[in-house]
Design an enzyme around this catalytic site. Structure first.
Site, PDB file in Angstrom:
ATOM      1  N   GLU A 255       0.888  -1.165   0.000  1.00 45.36           N
ATOM      2  CA  GLU A 255       0.000   0.000   0.000  1.00 45.36           C
ATOM      3  C   GLU A 255       0.915   1.201   0.000  1.00 45.36           C
ATOM      4  OE1 GLU A 255      -1.118   3.304   1.481  1.00 45.36           O
ATOM      5  OE2 GLU A 255      -1.474   2.160   3.315  1.00 45.36           O
ATOM      6  N   CYS A 294      -1.306   8.912   3.443  1.00 44.58           N
ATOM      7  CA  CYS A 294      -1.203   8.292   2.123  1.00 44.58           C
ATOM      8  C   CYS A 294      -2.438   8.566   1.289  1.00 44.58           C
ATOM      9  CB  CYS A 294      -0.968   6.795   2.262  1.00 44.58           C
ATOM     10  SG  CYS A 294      -2.255   5.931   3.190  1.00 44.58           S
TER      11      CYS A 294
END
Length: 680
Positions: A255, A294
């Site tokens: 990720e 993120c």
């Protein structure tokens, strides 16, 4: 100041101070990493030889109960964690995401395990498929715990949430893990790990903690292990290309940070509520956690004729954002995690500024509040405007801080095209008041994004935010975003399970899956199954009921009670012209009549019927047909004790209703709450 310790093979390791870790607020040393090298051969041996067998002596529901108890334990001690988290530069609201968001994820997976997983270590992934004409040979899939270890490598921005959102599904799946937090904020992860160990709830070795380097750990991974990673795309590429991972086909789930976008649709004007919602969302994603998420909005895509209005509104909101030590009253945005991060963001902004106009930056009155903040890692909210949207560096260069770039567009198709130039993102937002525009966007948008938020005035009433991954929705994205997947409810647990196709007779597949498969051997019960307590019911126990012949009076009475006078049940002429050629009974009458055949009406262990699944009406029941039902215990799901309820479990019953020609008329599963003989 303290020396952080690793937790390896059931003991804390590290006495000698090594690298100093500074407060993001004032630069003062908070802790040191330890100097001692770790024995990863010992760590892996302990995980495989001690922790794994211990976990496999429990089952899914046992581990779900541990997660729930652990979440409650950590929640009671959250203030200790908030005090430590403050050194990362986070405000209370930022730390809430990390601390209580992480604990909430434990609670979520405890609930998922309790509701969706069996009291065993074999998860049946049905439905089964017939592989032969006469149902003597069937196939299905099962998932079982991998006999390996999970290595979780986490980013610096959410040291606790990042650890717990990976730990929860891997623990639930029965897989011990080694956690490697990013060094800069590892003192938060260490504090959380100490609480987990001190709780005594988690089997020894189920969680090990690595402070510092991973050394030769990657060389020690084998085919049954799993690696999960959160961080930069460059680091993910380096790690996933490790020769040992490639040689042994070790799964690597990444990720990565991505260039997420938010699009203001052309239908939204400055007078619409959606315009204000858009401005608020972009500003929040710039300033929450000082933009170190993120999922933060890096590219703000707006109609060319709305650029001035958007820029003015954003600058006004950013100007009102008070930056500084979160301990100071009124501060709404804290610092970046470290001076190194501060320097990196400054360098990236300088690169972006070569092709962009700087609309808001440190030149606009940036003055962090608090004592000693000049030695901290603060960075001003920064708004840029691309000179050429299609060729802007904003599509491939990320400043991991409170930074976003405005990208003007002409028509809506151009906006969608600009969104794809990030080459894969975790999340994107479309702010519109027109459902047709949302539908138009999905085919393009979804192909390049892991999650899509459609924001309008109605959704805003309960919106959890662009940048908030939720335990029950997948987190991850294609391309630059890493191509991996986290969370997503049960999906995340399955990443740590091995799927296997199984083939055999219904009796054998029943034994393997722990669920009765129709056509398999049954045990005819000498006592009505509804008279048995949860512990006494075995999968495969069955009751074949007496018969009932359906008459016209039944159809008329049911129509009167239900108000269902559909022609197929009452109009002889129309029914004769139908594909069935005659009047037939209501499907729900057949369902009700079947219940009358198999229900034991007196009070007993069955507490309630609370659901029905997979109902199919197969062969119509005509006037004069005789029906019979077979009730078979299909599956059992244990339930933990609750103070406000009697001890109980759930039993799913397979019901097959047939006619006098043994043709299947109705097929379904009913769910019942059944009392236990022994409380607790």
């Amino acid at each position: 100041m303290s020396t952080l310790q690793s937790y390896i093979a059931g003991r804390w390791v590290g006495e000698r101070a090594a690298k100093p870790l500074a407060s993001a607020i004032n630069g003062r040393v908070v802790a040191h990493t330890h100097e001692e090298a770790l024995d990863f051969a010992e760590a892996m041996s302990f995980a495989r030889g001690t922790a794994l067998p211990g976990l496999l002596r429990t089952h899914f529901q046992d581990r779900a109960r541990v997660l729930k108890a652990l979440a409650a334990y950590l929640m009671e001690r959250k203030e200790e964690l908030y005090a430590i988290s403050a050194h990362t530069g986070s405000t209370r609201a930022d730390s809430w995401i990390d601390i209580e968001g992480g604990i909430g994820t434990l609670f979520a997976y405890a609930s998922i395990g309790g509701k969706d997983l069996p009291s065993s270590n074999v998860l049946h992934e049905g439905p089964p498929m017939r592989l032969g004409a006469n149902n003597h040979f069937i196939g299905s899939h099962v998932l079982v715990p991998k006999r390996g270890v999970a290595l979780h490598i986490n980013a610096f921005n959410f040291p606790m949430w990042g650890m717990l959102e990976k730990f929860a599904p891997s623990f639930l799946a029965g897989m011990p893990c080694l956690v490697k937090p990013a060094t800069a904020t590892s003192y938060v992860a260490e504090a959380c790990a100490r609480l987990i160990v001190d709780s005594g709830l988690v089997p020894t070795g189920a969680l090990q903690l690595i402070i510092g380097s991973t050394g030769d750990l990657f060389e020690r991974l084998d085919e049954a292990d799993v690696v999960t990673f959160t961080g930069s795309a460059d680091t993910a590429l380096m790690l996933k290309a490790h020769p040992n991972l490639l040689k042994k086909s070790v799964p690597f789930n990444a990720e990565a940070d991505s260039l997420n976008c938010a699009i203001l649709a052309p239908d939204v004007t400055p007078d619409d509520p959606e315009f204000d919602l858009f401005i608020k969302e972009v500003a929040r994603e710039m300033t929450a956690k000082a933009g170190q998420k993120c999922t933060a909005i890096r590219r703000t895509i707006v109609p060319a004729n709305r650029v001035d209005a958007v820029a003015t509104a954003l600058k006004a909101r950013l100007f009102r954002t008070v930056v500084g030590d979160p301990a100071v009253e009124g501060v709404r945005m804290g610092a970046l995690a470290s001076r190194a991060q501060q320097a990196d963001v400054a360098e990236r902004v300088a690169q972006l500024a070569k092709s962009c106009e700087l609309l808001f930056s440190e030149r606009d009155g940036f003055a962090p509040r608090g004592e000693g903040v000049s030695d901290g890692s603060f960075f001003a909210p920064t708004l840029l405007l691309a000179r050429d949207s299609a060729t802007s560096d904003a599509h491939h260069l990320e400043a991991f801080g409170p930074v976003t770039t405005l990208l003007p567009y002409g028509d809506f198709e151009e906006a969608l095209h600009l969104a794809t130039l990030g080459r894969g993102s975790l999340v994107g937002t479309l702010c519109t008041k027109t459902p047709a525009l949302a539908a138009q966007a999905v085919p393009t948008f979804a192909a390049w994004h892991g999650r899509m938020l459609v924001l309008d005035r109605e959704a805003a009433l309960e919106n959890t935010g662009h940048g908030s991954p939720l335990p029950k929705l997948k987190h991850g994205g294609p391309g630059r975003a890493g191509g991996g997947e986290e969370l997503g409810g049960l999906r995340a647990v399955k990443h740590y399970l091995q799927r296997c196709a199984v083939q055999g007779s219904p009796t054998m597949i029943s034994a393997i899956t722990g669920e009765y498969q129709r056509g398999g051997a049954v045990t005819e019960s000498d006592i009505h199954p509804f008279r048995r307590y949860f512990e006494d019911v075995e999968v495969g126990m069955s009751l074949l009921t007496h018969r009932r012949t359906v008459g016209e009076a039944d159809i008329v009475a049911f129509g009167g009670l239900s108000g269902d006078y559909f022609y197929m049940h009452f109009d002889e002429v129309a029914a004769k012209a139908s594909p069935f050629g005659r009047r037939i009974a209501h499907g729900y009458f057949v369902l009700s009549a079947a219940a009358g055949l198999f229900v034991s009406p007196a009070p007993g262990p069955v507490l309630a019927n609370y659901g029905l699944e997979n109902l199919r009406f197969v062969t119509p029941v005509a006037i004069g047909d005789t029906i019979q039902a077979r009730l078979t215990a299909k599956r059992k799901i244990d339930r933990p004790p609750r103070d406000d309820q009697p001890a109980q479990g759930v039993i799913g019953w397979d019901v097959a209703v047939t006619n006098q020609r043994d043709e299947l008329c109705a097929s379904y599963e009913i769910l019942t709450l059944v009392a236990k003989r022994v409380a607790g």
